[in-house]
Design an enzyme around this catalytic site. Structure first.
Site, PDB file in Angstrom:
ATOM      1  N   PRO A 167       1.151  -1.333  -0.135  1.00 53.35           N
ATOM      2  CG  PRO A 167       0.246  -1.133   2.260  1.00 53.35           C
ATOM      3  CD  PRO A 167       0.587  -1.800   1.002  1.00 53.35           C
ATOM      4  N   GLY A 168       0.223   2.049  -0.480  1.00 49.87           N
ATOM      5  CA  GLY A 168       1.138   3.290  -0.823  1.00 49.87           C
ATOM      6  C   GLY A 168       0.606   4.599   0.175  1.00 49.87           C
TER       7      GLY A 168
ATOM      8  CB  SER B 241      -1.519   0.531  -3.380  1.00 56.68           C
ATOM      9  OG  SER B 241      -2.037   1.218  -2.198  1.00 56.68           O
TER      10      SER B 241
ATOM     11  CG  HIS C 142       5.373  -2.268   5.034  1.00 58.37           C
ATOM     12  ND1 HIS C 142       6.436  -1.608   5.266  1.00 58.37           N
ATOM     13  CD2 HIS C 142       4.392  -1.961   6.284  1.00 58.37           C
ATOM     14  CE1 HIS C 142       6.583  -0.748   6.296  1.00 58.37           C
ATOM     15  NE2 HIS C 142       5.430  -1.257   7.029  1.00 58.37           N
TER      16      HIS C 142
END
Lengths: 143, 472
Positions: free
Chosen positions: B369-370, B376, B395
């Site tokens: 995830p961004g 993401s 991550h």
């Protein structure tokens, strides 16, 4: 009035110092500082009293266990701290023991949630008793 | 602590003092500049002091300062001689990410986006303050801790296919609820089915770019379609397990021979080490069960607002904070080790026998995830990751700015407006929480992904852009 606590920069977590004219006061202010990450502590009505008891093999462990107790009370009973009274810290044969009365309220919609605290860490933990009775403690909490 | 440059995407802190192995950092020059600004490198070196550590103390490209281990720290320990450390897993045990594909086009979802976000916000509570909707008995909770996602499935949440698309099939069999304290159980009981606050979120995304047509096809990802991402963990139960065992390990083993009190540990083979591992697995299962319930409510919400939840299949669910017993090649020989991943994702390559059959040819989906305003990524683990980083990857974007600084600099309302102007609608429980998560608070996700790909740890499948966010 002297500063009760202040927050410092930390990349991901929340780091703060709490001050007091003795250890008891610094510990109590640390609990208020931590609660301030979740709620506006000034707005919490002191309607409920809770007896708090904590132990620790040293003062740092005592501080971690004491603060963790409020996360437990929040998660299980929705208890939010406003202030602490009658706080005592005694040296035992092995380690330390703290007793206090916590005043606060049970969570309801009227209280705005500012965030959550996951856990109290030993990262950069400090418990300092300076000369002339001035004390400060430093804590990083995982948020 | 000055790291030595090995290549454009790898650095080393040579063995010094009592370090048992060197530290290896995956980063570009740009990311290294950020990483150097806090105590990440010192913490990676500290990890290298721990007994039984193998090869390197690894640091992923999104790393930042944590407690004990850095966030983004990976280390493997010899199963006989090594230690297990709660500070190498984190308080939020099995904080993780789940990704769901849909048949909905972006246009379909945009028409009803506000209602959909409101529905999701109501269906999936943050749980802060008052807990969740689901009230469990202690006996039910104990059963759940040993069964993980299987428990949720048995209680009507989700499908059997969801479990196959979950790391460990949504259940770590070594879990033992009898070594989880009463306090942890009490914290876990009211919070099941809740998201939590902080960086946890639900996100509606559009598939923005495809990098690998075949893999995307096999995973059911199509450009212009919508995906849903769920990010949360084991809530108070996991936090309490970590707190309890840090305390027990301090009492039993002390902390005089470790460079940081938060690195307190126990031999993996000791009674206490085994108990912690079993309790941690129970925490992992709680988080799996939690996300399994949430995915059910996500489907419910879509069904209510858009008329159907057909096609909403889970792509995968990964743990970001966990320790696993795995077999890795070390010095040419296969060896059983305990891999700690703290803010890191397992990235098994094709052919790994621990993967469910449907992923064995492809490699394991790695979900990164961004931030709310960027993107993401969906990646796949590679064979070479097993040699390079004990099959571990980044991550997330990784924080670059403290939360306090973010709050000083940004206002939640303004953050929401700015995101809206970029086509991202946000529904948040607290403006302050939103300000903390403002986009510039994080490192550049594209740079993190670039490093991950160049280091050969993963290969890219798709880029996902948020169009709607629910924040706890």
């Amino acid at each position: 009035m002297n500063k009760q606590y202040e927050f410092f920069d930390h990349t991901a977590d929340a780091k703060f110092r709490a001050y007091g004219k003795n250890l008891q006061e610094a510990f109590a202010n640390a609990a208020i500082a931590m609660t301030s990450l979740m709620f506006d502590t000034e707005k919490i009505e002191p309607r409920i009293n809770k007896a708090i008891e904590s132990e620790g093999t040293d003062l740092k462990a005592l501080l971690v266990n004491f603060l963790s107790e409020f996360l437990y009370l929040h998660d299980t009973e929705g208890f939010i701290l406003r202030k602490l009274t009658s706080i005592t810290i005694n040296k035992q044969r092995e380690g330390y023991r703290l007793a206090a009365i916590a005043k606060g309220d049970t969570y309801s919609e009227k209280y705005e949630i500012l965030g959550d605290v996951k856990a109290v860490t030993y990262n950069e933990i400090e418990v300092r008793e300076e000369e002339k009775g001035n004390c400060w403690v430093q804590i990083v909490v995982d948020i | 602590m000055e790291p030595k440059k090995i290549s454009d995407h790898e650095w080393e802190i040579p063995k010094q003092g009592n370090m048992k192995v060197p530290a290896r950092i995956f980063a570009t020059e740009k990311l290294m500049e950020k990483i150097k600004q806090d105590r990440t490198l010192q913490q990676a070196a500290n990890v290298a002091h721990l007994k039984g550590i193998q090869k390197y103390s690894y640091v992923m490209p999104d790393a930042h300062e944590g407690y004990g281990f850095p966030i983004g720290g990976v280390a493997a320990f010899d199963i006989d001689e090594g230690v297990i450390s709660p500070g190498g897993i984190g308080y939020d045990i099995n904080c993780g990410v789940r990704l769901v594909r849909t048949d909905f086009s972006v246009e379909q979802v945009l028409q009803k986006r506000t209602r959909l976000l409101e529905e999701l916000f109501t269906e999936v509570p943050s749980g802060v303050g008052k807990g969740g909707i689901t009230k469990l008995t202690k006996e039910e909770l104990i059963e759940l801790l040993e069964k993980g996602s299987q428990w949720s499935l048995e209680h009507g949440y989700g499908t059997k296919e969801d479990l196959e698309a979950t790391e460990e099939n949504g259940r770590m069999e070594q879990a033992d609820a009898s070594v989880v304290s009463e306090k942890a159980l009490a914290r876990g009981k009211p919070q099941l089915g809740t998201l939590g606050a902080g960086n946890h979120f639900l996100e509606i995304q559009k598939v923005d770019e495809i990098y690998d047509d075949e893999a995307a096809y096999l995973l059911g990802i199509e450009k212009g379609k919508v995906t849903v991402m769920i990010h949360c963990g084991s809530r108070g139960l996991g936090h309490q397990i970590a707190t309890d065992y840090i305390d027990s390990m301090e009492k039993k083993y002390g902390f005089s021979d470790i460079p940081d009190r938060e690195l307190v540990n126990a031999p993996i083979n000791s009674d206490l080490g085994k108990k912690y591992f079993s309790a941690m697995c129970a925490g992992v299962n709680y988080a799996f069960a939690n996300r399994q319930m949430i995915v059910h409510w996500v489907r419910d919400s879509f069904k209510k607002v858009l008329g159907t939840d057909e096609g909403m299949k889970q792509i995968y669910d990964v743990c970001h904070n966990v320790a696993k017993i795995e077999t890795h090649k070390i010095g040419g020989e296969k060896k059983k080790v305990c891999v700690h991943r703290k803010g890191a994702t397992r990235a098994f390559g094709p052919g790994n026998e621990e993967l469910a059959e449907k992923y064995r040819k492809l490699g394991q989906p790695v979900i990164i995830p961004g931030t709310m305003g960027t993107a993401s990524y969906l990646l796949l683990g590679t064979k070479s990751a097993e040699e390079t980083s004990f099959a571990s990857s980044a991550h997330g974007a990784g924080r670059a700015m403290s939360r306090a600084a973010s709050i000083k600099q940004f206002r939640g309302e303004a953050v929401a407006r700015e995101l809206m102007s970029k086509g991202i609608e946000v529904k948040a429980a607290s403006w302050k929480g939103l300000a903390e998560e403002a986009v510039p608070s994080y490192k550049d996700i594209d740079e993190v992904i670039k490093t991950t790909l160049n280091a050969g740890i993963c290969k890219a499948v798709a880029k996902l852009r948020p169009i709607g966010v629910v924040k706890g």
